[in-house]
Scaffold this motif. Structure first.
Motif, short mmCIF file in Angstrom:
data_model
loop_
_atom_site.label_atom_id
_atom_site.label_comp_id
_atom_site.label_asym_id
_atom_site.label_seq_id
_atom_site.Cartn_x
_atom_site.Cartn_y
_atom_site.Cartn_z
N GLY A 44 0.79 -1.23 0.00
CA GLY A 44 0.00 0.00 0.00
C GLY A 44 0.83 1.28 0.00
O GLY A 44 0.31 2.36 0.28
N PHE A 45 2.09 1.17 -0.34
CA PHE A 45 2.93 2.37 -0.40
C PHE A 45 2.60 3.16 -1.66
O PHE A 45 2.42 2.59 -2.73
CB PHE A 45 4.42 2.01 -0.43
N THR A 46 2.51 4.47 -1.53
CA THR A 46 2.16 5.28 -2.70
C THR A 46 3.36 5.97 -3.33
O THR A 46 3.40 6.19 -4.53
CB THR A 46 1.10 6.34 -2.35
N ILE A 51 14.48 9.48 1.65
CA ILE A 51 15.78 8.76 1.70
C ILE A 51 15.80 7.64 0.65
O ILE A 51 16.83 7.33 0.07
CB ILE A 51 16.06 8.22 3.13
N GLN A 52 14.64 7.09 0.35
CA GLN A 52 14.55 6.05 -0.69
C GLN A 52 14.70 6.65 -2.08
O GLN A 52 15.38 6.08 -2.94
CB GLN A 52 13.20 5.33 -0.59
N SER A 53 14.06 7.78 -2.31
CA SER A 53 14.07 8.36 -3.66
C SER A 53 15.49 8.72 -4.08
O SER A 53 15.86 8.59 -5.25
CB SER A 53 13.14 9.56 -3.77
N ALA A 69 19.13 9.61 7.79
CA ALA A 69 17.74 10.08 7.88
C ALA A 69 17.14 9.55 9.17
O ALA A 69 17.51 8.47 9.64
CB ALA A 69 16.92 9.60 6.68
N GLU A 70 16.18 10.30 9.70
CA GLU A 70 15.63 9.99 11.03
C GLU A 70 14.98 8.60 11.08
O GLU A 70 14.65 8.01 10.06
CB GLU A 70 14.60 11.06 11.40
N THR A 71 14.78 8.14 12.29
CA THR A 71 14.12 6.87 12.54
C THR A 71 12.71 6.88 11.93
O THR A 71 12.01 7.89 12.04
CB THR A 71 14.04 6.62 14.06
N GLY A 72 12.36 5.80 11.28
CA GLY A 72 11.03 5.70 10.69
C GLY A 72 10.93 6.25 9.28
O GLY A 72 9.85 6.32 8.70
N SER A 73 12.08 6.63 8.69
CA SER A 73 12.03 7.26 7.37
C SER A 73 12.19 6.26 6.23
O SER A 73 12.21 6.67 5.05
CB SER A 73 13.11 8.35 7.29
N THR A 76 15.36 0.88 5.84
CA THR A 76 15.48 -0.56 5.55
C THR A 76 15.21 -0.86 4.07
O THR A 76 16.02 -1.49 3.39
CB THR A 76 14.52 -1.38 6.43
N LEU A 77 14.08 -0.38 3.58
CA LEU A 77 13.77 -0.64 2.17
C LEU A 77 14.68 0.18 1.24
O LEU A 77 14.85 -0.18 0.08
CB LEU A 77 12.29 -0.36 1.88
N ALA A 78 15.26 1.25 1.78
CA ALA A 78 16.20 2.02 0.95
C ALA A 78 17.39 1.16 0.55
O ALA A 78 17.92 1.28 -0.54
CB ALA A 78 16.67 3.27 1.69
P1 ADP Z 1 14.21 3.49 9.52
O1 ADP Z 1 15.13 2.33 9.30
O2 ADP Z 1 14.59 4.67 8.69
O3 ADP Z 1 14.03 3.83 10.94
P2 ADP Z 1 12.21 1.64 8.59
O4 ADP Z 1 12.96 1.13 7.44
O5 ADP Z 1 12.16 0.80 9.80
O6 ADP Z 1 12.76 3.09 8.98
O7 ADP Z 1 10.73 2.00 8.07
C1 ADP Z 1 9.74 2.52 8.90
C2 ADP Z 1 8.35 2.12 8.38
O8 ADP Z 1 8.05 2.76 7.15
C3 ADP Z 1 8.21 0.62 8.15
O9 ADP Z 1 7.00 0.19 8.71
C4 ADP Z 1 8.14 0.52 6.65
O10 ADP Z 1 7.37 -0.60 6.21
C5 ADP Z 1 7.49 1.82 6.25
N1 ADP Z 1 7.84 2.26 4.88
C6 ADP Z 1 8.99 2.05 4.22
N2 ADP Z 1 8.97 2.61 3.00
C7 ADP Z 1 7.74 3.20 2.87
C8 ADP Z 1 7.11 3.96 1.83
N3 ADP Z 1 7.74 4.22 0.68
N4 ADP Z 1 5.86 4.42 2.05
C9 ADP Z 1 5.25 4.16 3.22
N5 ADP Z 1 5.79 3.46 4.23
C10 ADP Z 1 7.01 2.98 4.08
#
Ligand code: ADP
Ligand code: MG
Length: 228
Positions: A44-46, A51-53, A69-73, A76-78
């Motif tokens: 469901g990500f839009t 940080i990913q872009s 980048a801050e926590t929650g940004s 991981t998926l980056a």
């Molecule tokens: P960080 O490592 O920067 O603290 P995380 O990688 O743990 O952040 O990601 C925080 C949350 O954001 C996770 O629940 C993840 O699934 C969600 N997330 C990651 N990428 C996206 C995105 N492009 N859009 C919305 N949510 C996302």
């Protein structure tokens, strides 16, 4: 350019370093394989987080990076999403003419007959359809003339993210035919830690200069005594 700067400014992305790729504005632009795109949709990500872009295109360049980048940004998926392989080739052979490209593929098919490695030939002057279909099936080796390959890259029918073995065959003829800008464009899309093999029948200054643009610390050897 201004558009990229504005995009970064709006998302508070600051960058340092040389040859920095543009940030990707959408998941689609990142060029991930289909099976990864499906999971993104399911999640469901839009849109990519900031940080990913900026991080995805940097990681896909094959360069080292530092991302802050801050926590929650979404860090991981980056770093996770760029590791899943796409369906692009791992070997790219560039040749000056269709005739040569076809000949190279015949050799590849013959000597690799018992391997599972698939190859295809990409050249201009013929309809694109069959070549697009071959690329979509997934091939490990692409043998191509520069112009049609760029066409295929620009229309997203293939990508060079997995290429680690780049061959420039008959480099002197490619230069004679004015393919220099196309070669640079293609090489810029291939990871810098690739292996590049450069073959030429002659060694004038220009051919040597071209080699310097694409190769890092190469072996160099000459063999002039061959007679068949
Ligand atoms: P960080 O490592 O920067 O603290 P995380 O990688 O743990 O952040 O990601 C925080 C949350 O954001 C996770 O629940 C993840 O699934 C969600 N997330 C990651 N990428 C996206 C995105 N492009 N859009 C919305 N949510 C996302
Ligand atoms: Mg984290």
């Amino acid at each position: 350019d201004a558009e990229v700067n504005e995009y970064r400014q709006q998302r508070e992305i600051t960058v340092e370093g040389r040859d920095i790729p543009k940030p990707v504005k959408s998941f689609h632009d990142a060029g991930f394989p289909e099976y990864v795109m499906e999971e993104i949709t399911k999640a469901g990500f839009t849109e990519p987080t900031p940080i990913q872009s900026q991080g995805w295109p940097m990681a896909l360049k094959g360069r080292d990076l530092i991302g802050i980048a801050e926590t929650g940004s979404g860090k991981t998926l980056a770093y996770l999403l760029p590791i899943y392989p796409g369906d692009g080739p791992i070997v790219l052979v560039l040749a000056p003419t269709r005739e040569l490209a076809v000949q190279i593929q015949q050799e590849a098919t013959k000597f690799g007959a018992s391997s599972r490695i698939k190859s295809t030939c990409i050249y201009g002057g013929v309809p694109k359809g069959p070549q697009v279909r071959d690329l979509r099936k997934g091939v490990e080796i692409v043998i191509a003339t520069p112009g049609r390959l760029i066409d295929m890259l620009e229309s997203n029918h293939t990508n060079l993210q997995r290429v680690t073995y780049l061959v420039l065959d008959e480099a002197d003829r490619m230069l004679d035919m004015g393919f220099d800008p196309q070669l640079r464009k293609i090489a810029s899309q291939i990871r810098p830690d690739r292996q590049t093999l450069y073959w030429s029948a002659t060694w004038p200054k220009e051919v040597e200069q071209l080699a310097r643009k694409f190769l890092y610390n190469p072996y160099k050897f000459f063999s002039f005594k061959f007679r068949s």
